[in-house]
Motif scaffolding. Structure first.
Motif, PDB file in Angstrom:
ATOM      1  N   LYS A   1      -2.124   4.203  -2.308  1.00 14.93           N
ATOM      2  CA  LYS A   1      -2.822   4.848  -1.199  1.00 14.93           C
ATOM      3  C   LYS A   1      -3.822   5.856  -1.751  1.00 14.93           C
ATOM      4  N   LYS A   2      -5.015   5.815  -1.210  1.00 11.72           N
ATOM      5  CA  LYS A   2      -6.061   6.752  -1.613  1.00 11.72           C
ATOM      6  C   LYS A   2      -5.817   8.104  -0.958  1.00 11.72           C
TER       7      LYS A   2
ATOM      8  N   ALA B   1     -12.202   7.021   0.953  1.00 10.46           N
ATOM      9  CA  ALA B   1     -11.645   6.099  -0.044  1.00 10.46           C
ATOM     10  C   ALA B   1     -10.651   5.135   0.608  1.00 10.46           C
TER      11      ALA B   1
ATOM     12  N   LEU C   1       0.889  -1.153   0.000  1.00  8.22           N
ATOM     13  CA  LEU C   1       0.000   0.000   0.000  1.00  8.22           C
ATOM     14  C   LEU C   1       0.930   1.206   0.000  1.00  8.22           C
TER      15      LEU C   1
ATOM     16  N   ILE D   1      -9.732  -4.977   1.166  1.00 10.99           N
ATOM     17  CA  ILE D   1      -8.546  -5.817   1.368  1.00 10.99           C
ATOM     18  C   ILE D   1      -8.779  -6.802   2.509  1.00 10.99           C
TER      19      ILE D   1
ATOM     20  N   THR E   1     -12.714   2.448   2.404  1.00 12.60           N
ATOM     21  CA  THR E   1     -13.283   1.512   1.431  1.00 12.60           C
ATOM     22  C   THR E   1     -12.219   0.552   0.922  1.00 12.60           C
ATOM     23  N   GLN E   2     -11.045   1.085   0.621  1.00 13.38           N
ATOM     24  CA  GLN E   2      -9.940   0.268   0.117  1.00 13.38           C
ATOM     25  C   GLN E   2      -9.507  -0.766   1.162  1.00 13.38           C
TER      26      GLN E   2
ATOM     27  N   PHE F   1      -1.426  -1.870  -4.067  1.00 10.42           N
ATOM     28  CA  PHE F   1      -2.452  -0.835  -4.051  1.00 10.42           C
ATOM     29  C   PHE F   1      -1.821   0.533  -3.874  1.00 10.42           C
TER      30      PHE F   1
END
Length: 144
Positions: free
Chosen positions: A113-114, A119, A90, A127, A122-123, A111
């Motif tokens: 990072k949002k 967000a 991440l 996971i 949610t991510q 992934f």
């Protein structure tokens, strides 16, 4: 089946740790979240503990033993490799060559990072939900 191991979160940015800690605690309140600020400290913990971690979430960019180096060290250690701990990155920023190198190290996810809390939550929820429902070797007791 074993399903109570901690989530290992590795990131040397204290601001990111402060952001992700409450999100992970909210998503999975029954599970311990262990934070490390370097890949080396996480590796030392993994080598010295018999506890089977549920999931490793790691930043790539770190000063002391970056995420890619950490994954290489885990793969080289027969005991840690046998634990089959799901390992995801991440991180930010993302580069194609880094993603390719990471997957050569048999990671289970990469992934970015949002940029906002909603967000991020949610991510992380996606996971954790995936790994809660996924069967992999470290979900079983040795005698199963």
């Amino acid at each position: 089946m074993i399903d109570n191991g901690p989530i290992i979160f590795i990131d040397d940015d204290p601001d990111d740790q402060a952001l992700f800690k409450p999100l992970l605690e909210q998503i999975t309140p029954q599970r311990e979240i262990i934070f490390f600020e370097s890949g080396q400290k996480a590796l030392d913990f993994l080598k010295s503990s018999d506890e089977r971690a549920f999931l490793i979430i790691s930043e790539v960019y770190m000063q002391e033993l970056n995420g890619l180096e950490l994954r290489r060290e885990i793969e080289k250690d027969p005991v840690l490799r046998r634990r089959a701990i799901p390992f995801i990155f991440l991180t930010h920023p993302i580069h194609k060559s880094m993603v390719e190198e990471a997957y050569e190290l048999t990671i289970q996810g990469f992934f970015e990072k949002k940029s906002n809390l909603s967000a991020m939550q949610t991510q992380l929820q996606a996971i954790v939900d995936y790994w809660v429902n996924c069967l992999h070797p470290n979900r079983f007791k040795d005698d199963e």
